[in-house]
Write a protein that holds these residues in place. Structure first.
Motif, PDB file in Angstrom:
ATOM      1  N   SER A  47     -16.039  20.585 -41.178  1.00  0.00           N
ATOM      2  CA  SER A  47     -17.123  20.381 -42.343  1.00  0.00           C
ATOM      3  C   SER A  47     -17.694  19.189 -42.231  1.00  0.00           C
ATOM      4  O   SER A  47     -18.771  19.119 -42.465  1.00  0.00           O
ATOM      5  CB  SER A  47     -16.133  20.659 -43.869  1.00  0.00           C
ATOM      6  OG  SER A  47     -15.647  21.827 -43.794  1.00  0.00           O
ATOM      7  N   ASN A  48     -17.009  17.978 -41.984  1.00  0.00           N
ATOM      8  CA  ASN A  48     -17.350  16.695 -42.094  1.00  0.00           C
ATOM      9  C   ASN A  48     -17.501  16.057 -40.515  1.00  0.00           C
ATOM     10  O   ASN A  48     -16.578  16.441 -39.642  1.00  0.00           O
ATOM     11  CB  ASN A  48     -16.499  15.993 -42.845  1.00  0.00           C
ATOM     12  CG  ASN A  48     -16.690  16.327 -44.251  1.00  0.00           C
ATOM     13  OD1 ASN A  48     -17.366  16.617 -44.965  1.00  0.00           O
ATOM     14  ND2 ASN A  48     -15.265  16.501 -44.510  1.00  0.00           N
ATOM     15  N   ASP A  86     -26.531  14.249 -38.262  1.00  0.00           N
ATOM     16  CA  ASP A  86     -25.504  15.063 -38.237  1.00  0.00           C
ATOM     17  C   ASP A  86     -24.539  14.340 -38.937  1.00  0.00           C
ATOM     18  O   ASP A  86     -23.435  15.065 -39.574  1.00  0.00           O
ATOM     19  CB  ASP A  86     -24.998  15.436 -36.703  1.00  0.00           C
ATOM     20  CG  ASP A  86     -25.970  16.400 -35.999  1.00  0.00           C
ATOM     21  OD1 ASP A  86     -26.971  16.920 -36.742  1.00  0.00           O
ATOM     22  OD2 ASP A  86     -25.888  16.225 -34.895  1.00  0.00           O
ATOM     23  N   THR A  93     -22.051  12.800 -41.528  1.00  0.00           N
ATOM     24  CA  THR A  93     -22.051  13.244 -42.953  1.00  0.00           C
ATOM     25  C   THR A  93     -21.425  12.056 -43.835  1.00  0.00           C
ATOM     26  O   THR A  93     -21.699  11.777 -44.864  1.00  0.00           O
ATOM     27  CB  THR A  93     -21.127  14.532 -43.355  1.00  0.00           C
ATOM     28  OG1 THR A  93     -19.834  14.201 -42.779  1.00  0.00           O
ATOM     29  CG2 THR A  93     -21.721  15.601 -42.766  1.00  0.00           C
ATOM     30  N   HIS A  94     -20.776  11.119 -43.269  1.00  0.00           N
ATOM     31  CA  HIS A  94     -19.994  10.128 -43.849  1.00  0.00           C
ATOM     32  C   HIS A  94     -19.784   8.766 -42.961  1.00  0.00           C
ATOM     33  O   HIS A  94     -19.579   9.046 -41.703  1.00  0.00           O
ATOM     34  CB  HIS A  94     -18.537  10.389 -44.154  1.00  0.00           C
ATOM     35  CG  HIS A  94     -18.381  11.593 -45.356  1.00  0.00           C
ATOM     36  ND1 HIS A  94     -18.594  12.924 -44.686  1.00  0.00           N
ATOM     37  CD2 HIS A  94     -18.347  11.538 -46.592  1.00  0.00           C
ATOM     38  CE1 HIS A  94     -18.442  13.741 -45.698  1.00  0.00           C
ATOM     39  NE2 HIS A  94     -18.068  12.915 -47.126  1.00  0.00           N
ATOM     40  N   LYS A 147     -28.363  10.603 -43.505  1.00  0.00           N
ATOM     41  CA  LYS A 147     -27.876  11.667 -44.418  1.00  0.00           C
ATOM     42  C   LYS A 147     -26.402  11.386 -44.783  1.00  0.00           C
ATOM     43  O   LYS A 147     -25.602  12.148 -45.755  1.00  0.00           O
ATOM     44  CB  LYS A 147     -27.757  13.163 -43.925  1.00  0.00           C
ATOM     45  CG  LYS A 147     -29.269  13.656 -43.678  1.00  0.00           C
ATOM     46  CD  LYS A 147     -29.360  14.805 -43.198  1.00  0.00           C
ATOM     47  CE  LYS A 147     -30.634  15.550 -42.954  1.00  0.00           C
ATOM     48  NZ  LYS A 147     -30.781  16.847 -42.459  1.00  0.00           N
ATOM     49  N   ALA A 148     -25.688  10.061 -44.309  1.00  0.00           N
ATOM     50  CA  ALA A 148     -24.408   9.932 -44.463  1.00  0.00           C
ATOM     51  C   ALA A 148     -24.129   9.283 -45.924  1.00  0.00           C
ATOM     52  O   ALA A 148     -24.578   8.472 -46.060  1.00  0.00           O
ATOM     53  CB  ALA A 148     -24.037   8.928 -43.354  1.00  0.00           C
ATOM     54  N   GLN A 149     -23.060   9.749 -46.268  1.00  0.00           N
ATOM     55  CA  GLN A 149     -22.365   9.035 -47.659  1.00  0.00           C
ATOM     56  C   GLN A 149     -21.821   7.644 -46.902  1.00  0.00           C
ATOM     57  O   GLN A 149     -21.035   7.857 -45.980  1.00  0.00           O
ATOM     58  CB  GLN A 149     -21.319  10.048 -48.338  1.00  0.00           C
ATOM     59  CG  GLN A 149     -22.135  11.134 -48.709  1.00  0.00           C
ATOM     60  CD  GLN A 149     -20.941  12.131 -49.628  1.00  0.00           C
ATOM     61  OE1 GLN A 149     -20.424  11.403 -50.526  1.00  0.00           O
ATOM     62  NE2 GLN A 149     -20.893  13.160 -49.257  1.00  0.00           N
TER      63      GLN A 149
END
Length: 296
Positions: A85-86, A118, A120-121, A146-148
Motif C-alpha cells: 500500500s505504501n 510514487d 507516499t511517505h 506527494k509524500a507525507q
C-alpha cells in the motif's frame, strides 16, 4: 532473512554509457520488502572519522580494513520500503548541492521504475546534508511531491533553531544553514514524531541520539534501520566505544552505539546502515573485543 543483490541499468542519454546500479533487497514476508539504493558516496577527510582516535589505533584500523591514506569513501544507502500500500523512503539523499559524488538517488529510483510521485511517505533519521538535502529538487521544489513527511521532534527543533548555527562546530555551520533553509521550505508539511511513534503501521521510531541531537532509528519487524547511529563499517565495529569525530556529541553517540551493539549482536535481527558496506543490510556478530558486520 533472505537477501537478494541485483544490478540493473539506468537509462542513459544518447551517446553516453548506461550507468549500472546495484540494489540489495530484504524480504520481510507478507509482500513487504526493503530495498537499499545507492545515492552515490561521500569522500571524507580522514580526520572527520579518525580525528579523536590515538594515531596508533587509527593506523591499525586503516591497515586492517585496507583503507588508503586518501579520502575515506562512505557509501550512501537510501532505504525504500514497500508493503503493498505504501512506498516509503527513509531519508532523501544529498541532492545536488552537497558533494559531487552523491545525489544519485533520482537515477537509482528511475532505474527501479519508481517515479518521485510514487513515494507516499518520506521519513528522516536526521538532518545532515546527505540525508536531508535531497528533499528539494534542482528547482527548489519538493522532490517527492506527494509524500507525507516525518522527522523526530528534537531533530527538527535543533536544525530550525536560529541559535544552532552559533553553537555548532564551525566545520558544520554549512550543515546548519542548509538544513534550516530546507526545513523552512517543508516545515508546514512535516509531522513530528517521538520515541515509540509509528509514522506508518509496522514502523516504530527509536531515539538514538549522539550523531545528532535527535537522531532517530526505525524498527521494521525484526529489522532496525540505524541511519548513522552506527556510522561506518570499521571504527564503529572494531572500537565501538571509541569517540568518533563524525558525531556531533561523540560521548553520547558512543553510548548509543554500544547499546545498539549489545541489543543486536548475535540475535539474527537485520540491520540497515546508511554508510555500511555491501548495500548496508546485514546482521551484527560479536568478534573479539568488538563486532563485525555480516552482509550475508
Amino acid at each position: 532473512m533472505r537477501f537478494t543483490r541485483r544490478r540493473f541499468l539506468a537509462a542513459s542519454a544518447a551517446m553516453l554509457p548506461s550507468r549500472a546500479w546495484s540494489a540489495t533487497e530484504l524480504d520481510l514476508g507478507g509482500g513487504r520488502t526493503l530495498v537499499t539504493l545507492s545515492d552515490g558516496h561521500l569522500e571524507l577527510p580522514p580526520d572527520f572519522v579518525f580525528g579523536l582516535l590515538p594515531p596508533d589505533e587509527a593506523a591499525a584500523i586503516r591497515s586492517a580494513h585496507g583503507l588508503t591514506e586518501g579520502p575515506l569513501i562512505a557509501p550512501c544507502n537510501v532505504t525504500l520500503f514497500r508493503d503493498g500500500s505504501n512506498l516509503v523512503l527513509f531519508d532523501a539523499g544529498a541532492g545536488q548541492d552537497f558533494m559531487a559524488t552523491a545525489g544519485r538517488l533520482p537515477e537509482a529510483l528511475d532505474a527501479l521504475g519508481v517515479a518521485p510521485g510514487d513515494v507516499t511517505h518520506l521519513i528522516f533519521t536526521h538532518g545532515h546534508p546527505d540525508h536531508l538535502w535531497g528533499v528539494l529538487d534542482d528547482f527548489g521544489d519538493l522532490a517527492f511531491p506527494k509524500a507525507q513527511i516525518f522527522m523526530g521532534g528534537t531533530e527538527f527543533a535543533y536544525w530550525t533553531d536560529p541559535a544552532t548555527i552559533g553553537s555548532i562546530d564551525p566545520g558544520r555551520q554549512g550543515f546548519a544553514v542548509g538544513a534550516a533553509r530546507r526545513l523552512a521550505e517543508i516545515g508546514d508539511l512535516v509531522t513530528l514524531i517521538d520515541e515509540g511513534d509509528s509514522p506508518i503501521p509496522g514502523v516504530i521510531a527509536r531515539l538514538t541520539p549522539g550523531h545528532t541531537p535527535g537522531h532517530v532509528a526505525y524498527e521494521l519487524d525484526a529489522t532496525l534501520l540505524v541511519g548513522d547511529a552506527i556510522g561506518n563499517g570499521h571504527v564503529a565495529f572494531d572500537l565501538p566505544g571509541a569517540l568518533t569525530a563524525s558525531d556531533q556529541d561523540p560521548d553520547l553517540a558512543a553510548d548509543t552505539r554500544m547499546r545498539l551493539f549489545a541489543d543486536l549482536s548475535g540475535t539474527g535481527r537485520g540491520v540497515i546502515g546508511f554508510h555500511l558496506p555491501d548495500g548496508g543490510i546485514g546482521v551484527i556478530e560479536a568478534a573479539g573485543a568488538g563486532y563485525r558486520f555480516d552482509a550475508g
